[in-house]
Every structure is written in C-alpha cells, then in structure tokens.
Motif scaffolding. Structure first.
Motif, PDB file in Angstrom:
ATOM      1  N   ALA A 306     -11.585  -3.698   6.029  1.00 26.30           N
ATOM      2  CA  ALA A 306     -11.555  -3.097   4.693  1.00 26.30           C
ATOM      3  C   ALA A 306     -12.419  -1.849   4.682  1.00 26.30           C
ATOM      4  N   CYS A 307     -12.454  -1.187   3.537  1.00 17.57           N
ATOM      5  CA  CYS A 307     -13.282   0.008   3.355  1.00 17.57           C
ATOM      6  C   CYS A 307     -14.022  -0.105   2.021  1.00 17.57           C
ATOM      7  N   GLY A 308     -15.129   0.595   1.933  1.00 14.84           N
ATOM      8  CA  GLY A 308     -15.851   0.746   0.660  1.00 14.84           C
ATOM      9  C   GLY A 308     -16.252  -0.581   0.043  1.00 14.84           C
ATOM     10  N   THR A 309     -16.010  -0.683  -1.244  1.00 14.06           N
ATOM     11  CA  THR A 309     -16.376  -1.907  -1.969  1.00 14.06           C
ATOM     12  C   THR A 309     -15.623  -3.117  -1.412  1.00 14.06           C
ATOM     13  N   SER A 310     -14.392  -2.906  -1.004  1.00 18.15           N
ATOM     14  CA  SER A 310     -13.620  -4.032  -0.453  1.00 18.15           C
ATOM     15  C   SER A 310     -14.283  -4.563   0.816  1.00 18.15           C
ATOM     16  N   TRP A 311     -14.938  -3.681   1.551  1.00 16.55           N
ATOM     17  CA  TRP A 311     -15.664  -4.116   2.752  1.00 16.55           C
ATOM     18  C   TRP A 311     -16.834  -5.010   2.340  1.00 16.55           C
ATOM     19  N   ILE A 353      -8.505  -6.407   3.128  1.00 17.52           N
ATOM     20  CA  ILE A 353      -8.821  -6.421   1.692  1.00 17.52           C
ATOM     21  C   ILE A 353      -8.705  -4.997   1.159  1.00 17.52           C
ATOM     22  N   SER A 354      -7.982  -4.838   0.070  1.00 20.92           N
ATOM     23  CA  SER A 354      -7.825  -3.494  -0.493  1.00 20.92           C
ATOM     24  C   SER A 354      -7.407  -3.577  -1.953  1.00 20.92           C
ATOM     25  N   GLN A 355      -8.178  -2.961  -2.800  1.00 18.73           N
ATOM     26  CA  GLN A 355      -7.793  -2.886  -4.209  1.00 18.73           C
ATOM     27  C   GLN A 355      -6.454  -2.186  -4.342  1.00 18.73           C
ATOM     28  N   SER A 356      -6.389  -0.955  -3.842  1.00 20.64           N
ATOM     29  CA  SER A 356      -5.189  -0.130  -4.045  1.00 20.64           C
ATOM     30  C   SER A 356      -4.017  -0.600  -3.204  1.00 20.64           C
ATOM     31  N   GLY A 357      -4.338  -1.198  -2.053  1.00 19.26           N
ATOM     32  CA  GLY A 357      -3.278  -1.547  -1.113  1.00 19.26           C
ATOM     33  C   GLY A 357      -2.693  -0.325  -0.428  1.00 19.26           C
ATOM     34  N   GLU A 358      -3.398   0.799  -0.497  1.00 23.22           N
ATOM     35  CA  GLU A 358      -2.860   2.038   0.082  1.00 23.22           C
ATOM     36  C   GLU A 358      -3.829   2.698   1.056  1.00 23.22           C
ATOM     37  N   THR A 359      -5.009   2.167   1.241  1.00 21.26           N
ATOM     38  CA  THR A 359      -6.029   2.859   2.029  1.00 21.26           C
ATOM     39  C   THR A 359      -5.544   3.058   3.469  1.00 21.26           C
ATOM     40  N   ALA A 360      -5.547   4.322   3.891  1.00 20.90           N
ATOM     41  CA  ALA A 360      -4.915   4.666   5.177  1.00 20.90           C
ATOM     42  C   ALA A 360      -5.590   3.946   6.346  1.00 20.90           C
ATOM     43  N   GLY A 404     -11.182   3.212 -13.227  1.00 19.23           N
ATOM     44  CA  GLY A 404     -12.489   3.795 -12.873  1.00 19.23           C
ATOM     45  C   GLY A 404     -12.579   3.889 -11.352  1.00 19.23           C
ATOM     46  N   VAL A 405     -13.042   5.031 -10.870  1.00 22.34           N
ATOM     47  CA  VAL A 405     -13.078   5.196  -9.411  1.00 22.34           C
ATOM     48  C   VAL A 405     -14.047   4.188  -8.778  1.00 22.34           C
ATOM     49  N   ALA A 406     -15.168   3.936  -9.446  1.00 21.82           N
ATOM     50  CA  ALA A 406     -16.112   2.943  -8.906  1.00 21.82           C
ATOM     51  C   ALA A 406     -15.531   1.550  -9.162  1.00 21.82           C
ATOM     52  N   SER A 407     -15.296   0.833  -8.103  1.00 28.99           N
ATOM     53  CA  SER A 407     -14.618  -0.457  -8.214  1.00 28.99           C
ATOM     54  C   SER A 407     -15.547  -1.519  -8.808  1.00 28.99           C
ATOM     55  N   THR A 408     -15.033  -2.283  -9.761  1.00 36.04           N
ATOM     56  CA  THR A 408     -15.849  -3.341 -10.387  1.00 36.04           C
ATOM     57  C   THR A 408     -15.088  -4.674 -10.379  1.00 36.04           C
ATOM     58  N   LEU A 608     -15.039  11.943  -4.983  1.00 31.70           N
ATOM     59  CA  LEU A 608     -14.460  10.620  -4.672  1.00 31.70           C
ATOM     60  C   LEU A 608     -13.038  10.517  -5.217  1.00 31.70           C
ATOM     61  N   ALA A 609     -12.331   9.548  -4.719  1.00 37.06           N
ATOM     62  CA  ALA A 609     -11.005   9.264  -5.258  1.00 37.06           C
ATOM     63  C   ALA A 609     -10.792   7.760  -5.205  1.00 37.06           C
ATOM     64  N   LYS A 610      -9.913   7.311  -6.052  1.00 33.70           N
ATOM     65  CA  LYS A 610      -9.710   5.870  -6.179  1.00 33.70           C
ATOM     66  C   LYS A 610      -8.970   5.306  -4.977  1.00 33.70           C
ATOM     67  N   SER A 611      -8.029   6.080  -4.507  1.00 34.47           N
ATOM     68  CA  SER A 611      -7.176   5.541  -3.460  1.00 34.47           C
ATOM     69  C   SER A 611      -7.168   6.554  -2.323  1.00 34.47           C
ATOM     70  N   VAL A 612      -7.666   6.130  -1.169  1.00 34.85           N
ATOM     71  CA  VAL A 612      -7.880   7.088  -0.076  1.00 34.85           C
ATOM     72  C   VAL A 612      -6.741   6.940   0.934  1.00 34.85           C
ATOM     73  N   THR A 613      -5.697   7.727   0.719  1.00 32.37           N
ATOM     74  CA  THR A 613      -4.523   7.582   1.577  1.00 32.37           C
ATOM     75  C   THR A 613      -4.541   8.566   2.741  1.00 32.37           C
TER      76      THR A 613
HETATM   77  C1  G6P Z   1     -12.364   4.472  -2.225  1.00 32.85           C
HETATM   78  C2  G6P Z   1     -12.746   3.986  -3.599  1.00 32.85           C
HETATM   79  C3  G6P Z   1     -13.593   2.727  -3.492  1.00 32.85           C
HETATM   80  C4  G6P Z   1     -12.860   1.667  -2.687  1.00 32.85           C
HETATM   81  C5  G6P Z   1     -12.429   2.198  -1.323  1.00 32.85           C
HETATM   82  C6  G6P Z   1     -11.481   1.240  -0.635  1.00 32.85           C
HETATM   83  O1  G6P Z   1     -13.486   4.935  -1.561  1.00 32.85           O
HETATM   84  O2  G6P Z   1     -13.459   4.988  -4.298  1.00 32.85           O
HETATM   85  O3  G6P Z   1     -13.885   2.228  -4.777  1.00 32.85           O
HETATM   86  O4  G6P Z   1     -13.693   0.562  -2.514  1.00 32.85           O
HETATM   87  O5  G6P Z   1     -11.729   3.432  -1.466  1.00 32.85           O
HETATM   88  O6  G6P Z   1     -10.296   1.184  -1.380  1.00 32.85           O
HETATM   89  P1  G6P Z   1      -9.296  -0.034  -1.427  1.00 32.85           P
HETATM   90  O7  G6P Z   1      -8.255   0.388  -2.420  1.00 32.85           O
HETATM   91  O8  G6P Z   1      -8.743  -0.185  -0.039  1.00 32.85           O
HETATM   92  O9  G6P Z   1     -10.052  -1.236  -1.852  1.00 32.85           O
END
Ligand code: G6P
Length: 615
Positions: A306-311, A353-360, A404-408, A608-613
């Motif tokens: 995973a990345c970011g908060t999902s990590w 694990i991924s909120q967006s389901g799109e993280t590259a 919100g870009v910051a995941s909660t 920052l961006a919400k979904s890092v593709t």
């Molecule tokens: C970006 C968002 C974070 C998120 C991360 C992973 O950096 O700003 O809030 O935790 O991507 O994204 P994902 O959608 O894969 O959980």
C-alpha cells in the motif's frame, strides 16, 4: 494525476463540465481548463490555479457556449503548472482538443518524429504530443477520429485516460483508458465522461466503466461503441447502476469535507460491518475470504502492499494478523516493493490496500505479485476501481466517497475490514478460542459508539490545537498497535498544516529523537492503558524532564498521566487490538483544527492529490 470531465448532449456543456471539475478537484488542482465548440468554432479557456479561477477567466473571456465540451483539472507531471501547460491541448490545425490524465512515457521520441514532419509545440506536455500524433494519423491516412486515436495509442507507451473531440464532427467524443480511470455516464440522448461518477451522478445513475486497454466512440443518437485498443475487438459494455447519491458527495453543512468525513466514521464503520459481522450469531461473513479460505490458511505469509495512509492501515493489520491469526505478515511500501526484485511465491497472499483503488504503485505491486503466482486480495473503498477489478478477490471498505485529500474514514474502515479478516482467519485456524472470538466481536460492535464518544472531545481538542499551532516541529510517539497510529497522526499534521511532524515508536525515542526535545517541542504520546502503558509513562517522564510539551492520549479516567502531561485527551477503553480505531480520531481532529487555525486549505493541501495514478 488529474481529473477529466466531458459532456455531449442538449445541456450547456460549460455548466456540466465546470461543476464536474469542482467535484474532481481532489485529483489535482494546480491548473484547469475547458474546451467548448460553440457551433462555429472551438474555444479554449485555461489557467493556472483552481477551478474557481477558471470560472472567473471563462466569464471574462466569454467562453461558455456549446453543447459539447471537455475539461480538466491538473496535477502537473510534465511541465510546470502554468496556463500553457494546462489542458485541454489543441492539435496544430486547431481541429482536435484533448484532455489527458496520465503520462505518455515515449512522448519525446514521438515529438521528434512529429517535429521532423513540421509540427510545432507550445507546451512542455506529453499530452500536446499525443493530440498531434492523433492528428498526424488522421490527416495522413484519412482516418476517422476513433480509428486515428486507436492507431496513435498503439504507438504510445504509458498511462492515460483521454477524451478527444474534433470540431469538424461535434457530435462525438472519443475516449480511451490505460492505467487511469474513466467512466461514461449514459443519459437520455446525452453522455458524460469523467474520472469517477461524481460529476454526473446528479444527471444519470447509469455508467459504463472502461476497462484498461479499452476505448469508446461516444456519439449522440446511438450506444457508445467500446472496443479493445490493441486488437479492435468490440466489447458489449456493461452498464452499472450507481448507488451513491449526490448528498453523499457534498459537505452536508460541514465547513470542510475532512471534518464531515471525520464525523462520518461511526456510520462508515457500521456500513463496513453491514452484512458481515453478525455478533449475536458469532459469525463473520466475507465472501472474498470465504471463497478462498484455503489460500489464506495455507499461506506462508501475507504481504501487505500500500501507500500513504493505507500503508499505515497495513501496519496496524500486521499487528492484528500476527497477534490473532498467527500468520506472518510483511508490510511493504508498494513503490519500493515493485522495484526491488522481491521473493514472492505461489504460497504468498498479497493484501493490497487502497482507498481510491487507483494508486499506480499499488497496481504495479499487485501485477508483480500475480506474475509470481501469489493470490492477491484487495481492500478498496472505491467500488469498481482498477485495483478492485485487478485483484483475485477482495473486500470493500464501504466508507462512502472520501473527498478530503487527507484520508480519515478510509483509514478506520480499512482497519475495520482487516480486523474482521484477522478474526475470521484466527477462528478458522483455531489460533483464537471461540469464547475470545465472541468477546472480540461484541467489542468490535461497540466501536462506532466509542468513536462517537471520542468525537465528543472536539472542544477540548480545539484548546490543544491552539497550544500546538505555532510549533515548527512535533513528535508523535506510540507503541505496539499505536505505533502506526503515531505515524498516521504525524502524517495528518504534515499533510494539511505543513508543520513538520515525525512519528516514532515510543521506545526508539532514546535512540535519536530525544535529542530534539526542548521546551519548543510538542510531543504527542499515545498512552492508552492497554499495551505497554507503564513503559510509555516512563517515556513521558523522560520528555518531561527535558522540558518537552506533552499532549497525551489516555484511556478515560487515567489520572497518572494527567498529572504529568500539559494536555490529555481521553478515549474510551477498548481491547488493545482495537485501540487504533479510537486513538486515530483525536489525532485527525487535532490536525484539522491546527490547519484551520493556520488558514490552510484543509481539503486540498498544496502539492498533494487524492488519487496518485502516476508513479
Ligand atoms: C495519496 C493520498 C493519501 C493516500 C495515498 C494512497 O497520497 O493523498 O491520502 O493515503 O495516496 O492512496 P490509496 O487511494 O491507494 O489509499
């Protein structure tokens, strides 16, 4: 990554596209633009800045007329954010307009070929190269737009979601995707295009999600024609019936999406439970796990990517999986994992694990795991997202749209899903007794109410925010299950208030960070009663004796820490394994209030961006 929107139909395209761009600003907001065909000519309006700046410019330039249009909100990859690099980009002849989310990796080579054929370029973008390549194909072989797009994309390497139209044929838009999301809203003699369904949910509930490697020709008066880009095979598109409502996507009276989403957590977690956790029957039902139980039970280990908060949610999961289901777990940054030649085998299970389901990067880690024969399970929030489709099985978090870009709420619902999985597997393996299993389920059921209680500390947290807001640095400490929470608390503060914050395991403090502590340094310590409490209290004493300012998260009724700390914030008592679901809440509120007090853009923090593709 960027947000794209398009419209073709009877409405004024400007209104639809502009509103859609506002909903997609979470995907990028350094510049924005729109292209409209007004019946005579193609008009472009674009600017550095936000969608509101675009609106001001379009009004000033009088670019608002037309029934066909495309728009873009950008998060720069190639070329700095300025007016020229903003999308849409137009081909040399002025016929074609394109918007693009992604990266064309071989754009430089294509650009050189086109330059040799007389093409000129005004921007630094890969996208301008692509639109001219399409034009070159179209002009040189007299192809229709759809065919030209297909031929051009077969020469392009990279990732894209694109929408392109020809001012000479203003009744169709051609779209394509590879690696970046693209949805088509199907209305009554009108079509919408967007990176996700939020821009068109108020107009239609019917959507086609393009799969990777697919393109579509969307023409008024007939069904969208979808085909594979590489082999021309026609696809019968599946029309999804959307369940999200507009109200779910808007702020419902809260000042910011982030605050709304923090307060939604009790309900979001109940939604995560729904149909899965039957506490009275002592059952956890998760089809994705049930259908592949043997894979999990025979797994040599679980790799979490995973990345970011999902990590961070993955780190919490490591504790609970090892603790309760006794399965070895490794937690990997997807971006590292994908490039470091990891040892993966058919007896490994990957949980992505991924909120967006799109993280590259997470997508790439999944691909690598699959290529090596591992079973891959996805934990995603966005239904129908790329990761949810790419994985062998999965469980949605059902947190609802997170803007919100910051995941909660995505974080706490991820932990909820992962905890349910760990309990289910623990029961199946016999690593947890039946009676303990029941106790855990009953306790889990009480978590939404306990989060409500934790939220009631909000007024007090405002005082703590006042106390911390002028700090330049801060330290977040936690142990065991609360170490990942310390990391997440520090990340939340950094992301939205730009105050430097570091998360650390409390006991590691003495190996370095203790040198930073002086009267200027606020230290947020998670000191709940379960889990190494006495040791954390000793750490607090060590900070105190070096004059650090202490903000402690404690279990309700704790008097010991109250006597030492500058501020304490209480959370209800729960099982150690579930404390992250409670201790996270005040840290989210603390960051939120500090950022608001400092006048920061809470929902759209800089860079920052919400979904890092993109990787
Ligand atoms: C970006 C968002 C974070 C998120 C991360 C992973 O950096 O700003 O809030 O935790 O991507 O994204 P994902 O959608 O894969 O959980």
């Amino acid at each position: 990554m960027c947000g794209i929107v398009g419209y073709i139909g009877q409405k004024d395209a400007y209104d639809v596209v502009l509103k859609g761009l506002q909903r997609l600003e979470y995907r990028g907001y350094d510049s924005a633009g729109i292209a409209l065909y007004d019946g005579n000519q193609l008009n472009i309006c674009k600017t550095k800045g936000k969608v509101s700046d675009l609106n001001t410019k379009c009004i000033a330039d009088n670019v608002r007329k037309g029934k066909i249009g495309i728009g873009h909100t950008r998060w720069a990859t190639h070329g700095e954010p300025n007016d020229v690099n903003s999308h849409p980009h137009v081909s040399n002849s002025g016929r074609l307009a394109i918007i693009h989310n992604g990266i064309i990796e071989n754009y430089d080579a294509i650009k050189k070929v086109l330059e040799n054929r007389g093409y000129t370029f005004h921007s630094d973008t890969d996208t301008e190269v692509l639109v001219n390549l399409i034009e070159e194909v179209m002009m040189s072989d007299d192809h229709k737009l759809g065919k030209a797009v297909q031929i051009a994309l077969n020469q392009a390497v990279g990732a894209y979601a694109i929408a392109v139209f020809d001012r000479e044929k203003p009744n169709e838009i051609v779209v394509a995707r590879l690696g970046s999301p693209l949805a088509i809203g199907v209305g009554d003699n009108e079509f919408f295009i967007a990176s996700d369904a939020s821009p068109f949910i108020e107009y239609t509930k019917s959507a086609i999600y393009l799969e990777d490697g697919e393109m579509g020709v969307i023409r008024l008066g007939r069904e969208p024609r979808i085909r594979k880009i590489h082999n021309d095979k026609l696809i019968d598109p599946y029309i999804h019936e959307l369940k999200i409502s507009l109200d779910q996507i808007e702020k419902s009276g809260y000042e910011h999406f982030m605050l709304k989403e923090i307060y939604e957590q009790p309900e979001a977690i109940k939604d995560t439970f729904r149909g899965r956790m039957l506490a009275d029957k002592g059952v956890i039902r998760m089809a994705g796990v049930d259908d592949h139980l043997e894979k999990f039970l025979n797994a040599d280990r679980i790799i979490i990517a995973a990345c970011g908060t999902s990590w961070h949610a993955g780190l919490v999961a490591e504790y609970i999986f090892e603790d309760i289901s006794r399965i070895p777990v490794e937690v990997e940054y997807a971006s590292e994992f994908r490039y470091r030649n990891p040892v993966i085998g058919p007896n490994d299970v990957m949980i992505a694990i991924s909120q967006s389901g799109e993280t590259a990067d997470t997508m790439a880690a999944i691909k690598l795991a699959k290529e090596n024969g591992a079973f891959v399970f996805g934990v995603c929030n966005v239904v129908g997202s790329s990761i949810s489709r790419e994985t062998d099985a999965g469980a949605y978090t059902h947190a609802g749209p997170e803007i919100g870009v910051a995941s909660t709420k995505a974080f706490t619902t991820q932990i909820t899903v992962l905890s349910l999985m760990a309990l289910k597997l623990g029961k199946a393996k016999g690593t947890i007794s039946n009676s303990d299993f029941h106790l855990y389920l009953n306790e889990m059921e009480s978590i939404p109410d306990k989060i409500e209680k934790a939220l009631q500390e909000n007024d007090h947290i405002l005082n703590v925010a006042e106390f911390m807001k002028n700090s330049k640095n801060s330290l977040y400490l936690g142990r065991g299950y609360n170490f990942p929470v310390a990391l997440e608390g520090a990340l939340k503060l950094k992301e939205i208030s730009y105050i430097h914050a570091e998360g650390y395991p409390a006991a590691e403090m003495k190996h370095g960070p203790i040198a930073l502590i002086d009267e200027e340094m606020p230290v947020v310590v998670i000191a709940t009663r379960k889990g190494h409490y006495e040791k954390v209290v000793s750490n607090i004493q060590e900070i105190k004796s070096r004059k650090g300012k202490i903000i402690a998260l404690v279990t309700e009724g704790d008097d010991t820490v109250k006597n030492i700390a500058d501020h304490v914030i209480e959370v209800p008592e729960t099982f150690e394994a579930f404390t992250p679901l409670l201790t996270t809440i005040p840290l989210q509120l603390l960051s939120y209030h500090i950022a608001v007090m400092l006048g920061k853009n809470v929902d759209q923090p800089r860079n920052l961006a919400k979904s890092v593709t993109v990787e």
